[in-house]
Motif scaffolding. Structure first.
Motif, PDB file in Angstrom:
ATOM      1  N   GLY A 430      72.368 -11.029  15.772  1.00 13.28           N
ATOM      2  CA  GLY A 430      72.057 -11.951  14.687  1.00 13.28           C
ATOM      3  C   GLY A 430      70.619 -12.426  14.720  1.00 13.28           C
ATOM      4  N   GLN A 431      70.090 -12.649  15.925  1.00 11.78           N
ATOM      5  CA  GLN A 431      68.696 -13.081  16.044  1.00 11.78           C
ATOM      6  C   GLN A 431      67.741 -12.005  15.567  1.00 11.78           C
ATOM      7  OE1 GLN A 431      68.343 -14.072  20.172  1.00 11.78           O
ATOM      8  NE2 GLN A 431      69.332 -16.055  19.957  1.00 11.78           N
ATOM      9  N   ASP A 432      68.104 -10.747  15.811  1.00  7.80           N
ATOM     10  CA  ASP A 432      67.230  -9.642  15.406  1.00  7.80           C
ATOM     11  C   ASP A 432      67.237  -9.420  13.901  1.00  7.80           C
ATOM     12  OD1 ASP A 432      66.673  -9.288  18.050  1.00  7.80           O
ATOM     13  OD2 ASP A 432      68.109  -7.650  18.327  1.00  7.80           O
ATOM     14  N   SER A 433      68.350  -9.810  13.256  1.00 10.76           N
ATOM     15  CA  SER A 433      68.484  -9.466  11.838  1.00 10.76           C
ATOM     16  C   SER A 433      68.655 -10.667  10.935  1.00 10.76           C
ATOM     17  CB  SER A 433      69.708  -8.554  11.659  1.00 10.76           C
ATOM     18  OG  SER A 433      70.903  -9.255  12.012  1.00 10.76           O
ATOM     19  N   PHE A 434      68.441 -11.861  11.479  1.00 13.00           N
ATOM     20  CA  PHE A 434      68.748 -13.036  10.673  1.00 13.00           C
ATOM     21  C   PHE A 434      67.857 -13.139   9.448  1.00 13.00           C
ATOM     22  CE2 PHE A 434      71.858 -16.195  11.223  1.00 13.00           C
ATOM     23  CZ  PHE A 434      71.486 -17.276  10.435  1.00 13.00           C
ATOM     24  N   SER A 435      68.465 -13.602   8.388  1.00 13.49           N
ATOM     25  CA  SER A 435      67.772 -13.633   7.099  1.00 13.49           C
ATOM     26  C   SER A 435      66.810 -14.811   7.002  1.00 13.49           C
ATOM     27  CB  SER A 435      68.815 -13.736   5.972  1.00 13.49           C
ATOM     28  OG  SER A 435      68.190 -14.031   4.748  1.00 13.49           O
ATOM     29  N   PRO A 436      65.678 -14.639   6.324  1.00 14.59           N
ATOM     30  CA  PRO A 436      64.746 -15.754   6.135  1.00 14.59           C
ATOM     31  C   PRO A 436      65.280 -16.805   5.177  1.00 14.59           C
ATOM     32  CG  PRO A 436      64.019 -13.825   4.889  1.00 14.59           C
ATOM     33  CD  PRO A 436      65.159 -13.368   5.744  1.00 14.59           C
TER      34      PRO A 436
END
Length: 493
Positions: A430-436
């Protein structure tokens, strides 16, 4: 004194062994050095230190997480094993020991113990007056330190807030500009999964083109249920399984599993919970709380038959709370309950104290627990988030329902095993792909038990913040959780 085999059942049938429930152990009878141990540690010889309560040196306490089930424990005071006569205890092979039953299943009963509680003389050195001054909250703060809220102040504050919510409409929640994402019910589940992830949103209303109406909401919980269901039929998930299911097919199947069936034996999905732009805010709050939903779509139609509906906004408790805070910002002194610390109010879910049976247990997980255990707990406990803690119960992170959308990255759901992936790995994904669209830091917000209700409300009113984890100052040990729904349940009584 105790043998290493003096252990009770550590797991309850149907409850993952990784589920931990923090309990506050209290020894209120004084001593120079106080420890405790129990069947929930590896050996009874492993002693857990207890510390005196500030302002009340005869009362010692410690927080320790245990698994659901039946446990025994005892105190080690100044070199001697002791038990608390004011808590449940039994007499057995190893003398008198206190007992505790943490059941997550209402059908789970206390083990068959023949010994009964006795009411003999109290031989312990107890500072009675000091102990009686302790308030019934779990941190042992003295009564005269915690401000008391009178029933008159409580009811008058609730009345003012209720009047505000009843006299202001959801039209005031509409932003000057923004977008709302809706999904067609004929869209494949896999594609819907990707859209939620790419847009950085946890849910979306559903549009049925065939009848020209909004018919429901697809949320992160739906994906959790889908992954659990597919996981029950094989070790790994495949894209093909998600590709063959449309949103409409899933909703019908979900209704069938929940027993929502028509006269023809077909699943009938629950009707959409929605509101109009001129409905008052109190009605919307009650719809959210009573139906257990996160948002209520605000829909407007210019025709009497409801055709050509317009989706204006997704009303949430966060937006409504923001309006409440803004309205009373310069008159908060007229609402006495807003100045009270949350530890003095019946709001949120707190770590239960030993002997308290009226509090809902607060479940937590270690980072090494499986993703499957986390998803099962989210569904079974009907919560939206789980604190992730270390061996000292200090907060490390939090796993939320919406985190499941991170599995859309690189189609991770197609080649993972829910029982093998740990929570730590899932959070890293989730940290690698979390949305802005929703900064990750917004999800793991903390507060102290001494914070005022007004301060807690102001922080919960920020976009993306749905709950605050109550921690101990310094150690960050988890003491409870207060959510948006908790606040509104308290404000509305």
């Amino acid at each position: 004194m105790f043998a290493t085999n003096m252990d009770s059942a550590r797991d309850v049938v149907g409850v993952p062994s990784t589920v931990l429930i923090p309990m506050r152990f209290v020894w209120p009878y004084g001593g120079r050095s106080v420890f405790f141990s129990g069947s929930f540690v590896r050996r009874w010889s492993e002693l857990i230190p207890m510390t005196p309560v500030e302002g009340c040196p005869t009362v010692f306490q410690a927080v320790y997480s245990v698994t659901p089930g039946y446990h025994q424990y005892k105190f080690f005071v100044d070199g001697e094993w002791r038990h608390d006569e004011h808590q449940p205890y039994v007499s057995g092979e190893y003398g008198l020991v206190n007992t505790i039953l943490l059941a997550t299943d209402p059908n789970l009963f206390h083990p068959n113990v023949t010994s009964e509680m006795t009411s003999g003389p109290n031989y312990m050195e107890e500072d009675t007056e000091a102990f009686k001054r302790l308030v019934r909250i779990t941190d042992g703060t003295l009564t005269d330190v915690v401000p008391r809220i009178s029933e008159v102040d409580l009811q008058s504050s609730r009345h003012r807030i209720s009047v505000f919510l009843s006299t202001h409409t959801t039209y005031e929640l509409l932003p000057e500009s923004g977008k709302v994402v809706a999904l067609d019910v004929d869209l494949p589940v896999k594609k819907a999964f990707h859209i939620l992830h790419e847009q950085g949103i946890p849910l979306a209303p559903l549009w049925d083109f065939s009848n020209g109406h909004f018919v429901g909401v697809l949320s992160a919980l739906d994906f959790i249920l889908i992954l659990r269901e597919l996981g029950n039929h094989g070790s790994n998930l495949t894209e093909e399984e998600l590709e063959t299911h449309t949103i409409a097919a899933w909703k019908e199947g979900k209704a069938y599993l929940n027993g929502q069936i028509d006269e023809h034996g077909r699943g009938v999905p629950r009707q959409l919970v929605h509101a109009g732009p001129y409905d008052n805010m109190k009605d919307v709050v009650l719809k959210i709380l009573q139906n257990g939903v996160a948002t209520v779509p605000i829909i407007h139609s210019s025709s009497e038959d409801g055709l050509f509906p317009q989706l204006l906004h997704l009303a949430s408790l966060s937006g409504i709370l923001k309006c409440v805070c803004r309205y009373f910002r310069h008159s908060s002194s007229s609402l006495p309950i807003l100045q009270a610390p949350i530890c003095a109010l019946n709001v949120g879910t707190w770590v239960p104290e030993i002997g308290e049976t009226n509090r809902r247990p607060l479940a937590m997980l270690r980072p090494s627990a499986s993703l499957s255990a986390a998803l099962n707990l989210l569904v079974q406990a009907q919560v939206s988030s789980i604190p992730i803690v270390d061996d000292n119960n200090s907060l490390l992170d939090i796993y939320c329902r919406s985190d499941i959308t991170a599995l859309a990255k690189d189609r991770a759901y197609a080649h993972i095993n829910l029982n093998e992936m740990t929570i730590q790995q899932a959070l890293q994904l989730g940290q690698d792909s979390f949305s802005p669209f929703e900064p990750r830091g917004q999800r793991c917000q903390m507060c102290l038990r001494s914070d005022s209700l007004h301060k807690v409300m102001e922080r919960l009113a920020n976009p993306g913040v749905r709950r605050l984890v109550i921690v101990e100052a310094g150690s960050k040990r988890v003491e409870g959780i207060v959510s948006l729904s908790d606040v509104f349940k308290f404000l509305l009584g």
